[in-house]
Scaffold this motif. Structure first.
Motif, PDB file in Angstrom:
ATOM      1  N   SER A  41       0.836  -1.206   0.000  1.00 23.37           N
ATOM      2  CA  SER A  41       0.000   0.000   0.000  1.00 23.37           C
ATOM      3  C   SER A  41       0.869   1.254   0.000  1.00 23.37           C
ATOM      4  O   SER A  41       0.575   2.228  -0.711  1.00 23.37           O
ATOM      5  N   PHE A  42       1.941   1.206   0.798  1.00 20.96           N
ATOM      6  CA  PHE A  42       2.854   2.349   0.815  1.00 20.96           C
ATOM      7  C   PHE A  42       3.446   2.584  -0.566  1.00 20.96           C
ATOM      8  O   PHE A  42       3.529   3.728  -1.036  1.00 20.96           O
ATOM      9  N   GLY A 182      -8.841 -11.457  -4.039  1.00 15.80           N
ATOM     10  CA  GLY A 182      -8.895 -11.334  -5.490  1.00 15.80           C
ATOM     11  C   GLY A 182      -9.523 -10.040  -5.964  1.00 15.80           C
ATOM     12  O   GLY A 182      -9.122  -9.478  -6.983  1.00 15.80           O
ATOM     13  N   TYR A 183     -10.524  -9.537  -5.217  1.00 11.92           N
ATOM     14  CA  TYR A 183     -11.242  -8.341  -5.654  1.00 11.92           C
ATOM     15  C   TYR A 183     -10.693  -7.037  -5.081  1.00 11.92           C
ATOM     16  O   TYR A 183     -10.816  -5.989  -5.715  1.00 11.92           O
ATOM     17  N   TRP A 184     -10.086  -7.094  -3.883  1.00 13.38           N
ATOM     18  CA  TRP A 184      -9.709  -5.846  -3.223  1.00 13.38           C
ATOM     19  C   TRP A 184      -8.224  -5.713  -2.908  1.00 13.38           C
ATOM     20  O   TRP A 184      -7.738  -4.602  -2.711  1.00 13.38           O
ATOM     21  N   TYR A 185      -7.498  -6.802  -2.851  1.00 13.67           N
ATOM     22  CA  TYR A 185      -6.066  -6.706  -2.552  1.00 13.67           C
ATOM     23  C   TYR A 185      -5.243  -6.568  -3.821  1.00 13.67           C
ATOM     24  O   TYR A 185      -4.389  -5.688  -3.929  1.00 13.67           O
ATOM     25  N   VAL A 186      -5.476  -7.397  -4.806  1.00 13.43           N
ATOM     26  CA  VAL A 186      -4.634  -7.418  -6.002  1.00 13.43           C
ATOM     27  C   VAL A 186      -5.248  -6.694  -7.197  1.00 13.43           C
ATOM     28  O   VAL A 186      -4.533  -6.362  -8.140  1.00 13.43           O
ATOM     29  N   ARG A 191      -7.216  -0.854  -6.391  1.00 12.56           N
ATOM     30  CA  ARG A 191      -6.076  -0.191  -5.750  1.00 12.56           C
ATOM     31  C   ARG A 191      -5.808   1.201  -6.318  1.00 12.56           C
ATOM     32  O   ARG A 191      -4.903   1.906  -5.846  1.00 12.56           O
ATOM     33  N   PHE A 192      -6.592   1.611  -7.314  1.00 10.29           N
ATOM     34  CA  PHE A 192      -6.383   2.908  -7.949  1.00 10.29           C
ATOM     35  C   PHE A 192      -6.477   4.084  -6.966  1.00 10.29           C
ATOM     36  O   PHE A 192      -5.701   5.034  -7.067  1.00 10.29           O
ATOM     37  N   TYR A 245      -6.324  -3.894   3.615  1.00 12.79           N
ATOM     38  CA  TYR A 245      -5.635  -4.035   2.340  1.00 12.79           C
ATOM     39  C   TYR A 245      -5.343  -2.676   1.705  1.00 12.79           C
ATOM     40  O   TYR A 245      -4.406  -2.554   0.926  1.00 12.79           O
ATOM     41  N   SER A 246      -6.145  -1.664   2.021  1.00 11.79           N
ATOM     42  CA  SER A 246      -5.874  -0.355   1.424  1.00 11.79           C
ATOM     43  C   SER A 246      -6.362   0.798   2.287  1.00 11.79           C
ATOM     44  O   SER A 246      -5.571   1.485   2.928  1.00 11.79           O
TER      45      SER A 246
END
Length: 346
Positions: A41-42, A182-186, A191-192, A245-246
């Motif tokens: 995330s960083f 699968g939907y929120w980490y990678v 991640r935008f 995750y974010s």
């Protein structure tokens, strides 16, 4: 170049390293180490900041074309990605093995950095699994030139961030536990907002960089930013992982990044040490190399009667990874970066 942020890359790369050391010994299978995934995330937030720092003005004033920007980013990520991908494939670092056709599909997805769009672990974690994050970076780089006109007014960029953040928070809330990685980490689209946070931080930095902040004030700000990050980090286990995750880390990472970007305090002076800066420069190589070294050693250890205690093996492996990263950076990454930019800019 902002030396303190380069050094921070090393620190967060080490956190990712610690998060993966559980493959060697269960001692690392605890929250303090496993939460090290925050390093990714960083990197995403830092990417938004640094790309805006280096390119936003140049693109907005037409001093650099979209094509030149994209070529520079391709030359940055692809050579080492392909090298480590081929090495990982040769070592057999692949989640499943169900025939050549299936292998080829997975390999092509990894080769083109599209594997993270497929919410299946045998895709986004196959071969050299840390490379999933490069799929996100590639998506950010593709979008960045189109965000530059919006970023001329920070309020417009803030609106884009708020809308995307709200949609993501709602989506996270309704996603079953088994699907969150699968939907929120990678997922690059999910991640935008991390990248946009970095772009917004650059806008803030641009307004603060010429402010008269004393060394004493800068040191207090830096210490407070570290303290805030540690509070979030150490108490993160109380928060559902999907948010960690974010979005959970947006605030502490933002405070940390903006504090050290100003380079006003005593900790910034420590982070400007040349050895730490070099560590930050090789962090990309370190990030892509470290896991298949750890996994290769773990596989060897399983089939060997010779056992080495983790507190001996891990420092040795760390030194090997650092050496490989130095060699990679100076004798492969930098020369290939220059060669590809020259070739594609013809």
């Amino acid at each position: 170049m902002i030396n303190t942020l380069t050094s921070l890359r090393l620190i967060f790369a080490l956190m990712v390293f610690g998060a993966h050391c559980y493959v060697i010994n269960d001692f690392f299978d605890i929250h303090f180490f496993k939460e090290g995934f925050v390093g990714v995330s960083f990197f995403f937030v830092l990417s938004g900041f640094i790309i805006a720092y280096n390119y936003q003005k140049k693109i907005s004033e037409s001093k650099i074309t979209k094509r030149s920007f994209w070529i520079a980013r391709i030359a940055r990520i692809y050579p080492l990605h392909w090298l480590t991908l081929f090495i990982a494939a040769a070592l057999g670092n692949y989640v499943i093995a169900s025939g050549f056709i299936d292998w080829s599909k997975h390999f092509f997805a990894s080769l083109t950095l599209t594997n993270a769009y497929i919410p299946k672990a045998d895709y986004f974690f196959s071969f050299n699994s840390p490379s999933w994050s490069l799929c996100c970076e590639q998506f950010f780089y593709l979008c960045f030139p189109f965000l530059v006109p919006i970023a001329k007014n920070y309020k417009n960029l803030l609106y884009v961030f708020l809308v995307s953040a709200i949609l993501i928070l709602v989506g996270m809330y309704f996603t079953p536990e088994n699907d969150i990685k699968g939907y929120w980490y990678v997922n690059p689209i999910a991640r935008f907002p991390d990248f946009i946070v970095g772009m917004l931080l650059f806008q803030l930095y641009d307004r603060l960089k010429n402010k008269n902040i004393t060394s004493h004030q800068g040191s207090i700000i830096e210490i407070l930013s570290i303290a805030l990050f540690l509070v979030f980090y150490l108490y993160a286990a109380e928060i559902p992982k999907v948010y960690r995750y974010s979005c959970y880390y947006w605030l502490p990472i933002a405070f940390l990044l903006i504090s050290f970007s100003l380079q006003k305090g005593i900790i910034s002076r420590l982070l400007s040490n040349r050895i730490l800066v070099i560590g930050g420069e090789i962090s990309y190589s370190f990030y892509l190399i470290h896991l298949f070294v750890l996994l290769s050693y773990a596989e060897w250890q399983k089939g060997s009667n010779f056992h080495i205690a983790w507190y001996i093996s891990i420092p040795i492996l760390f030194c090997i990874i650092v050496l490989l990263s130095l060699l990679s950076y100076y004798y492969f990454e930098k020369p290939m970066n220059k060669r590809i930019k020259t070739l594609l800019n013809k």
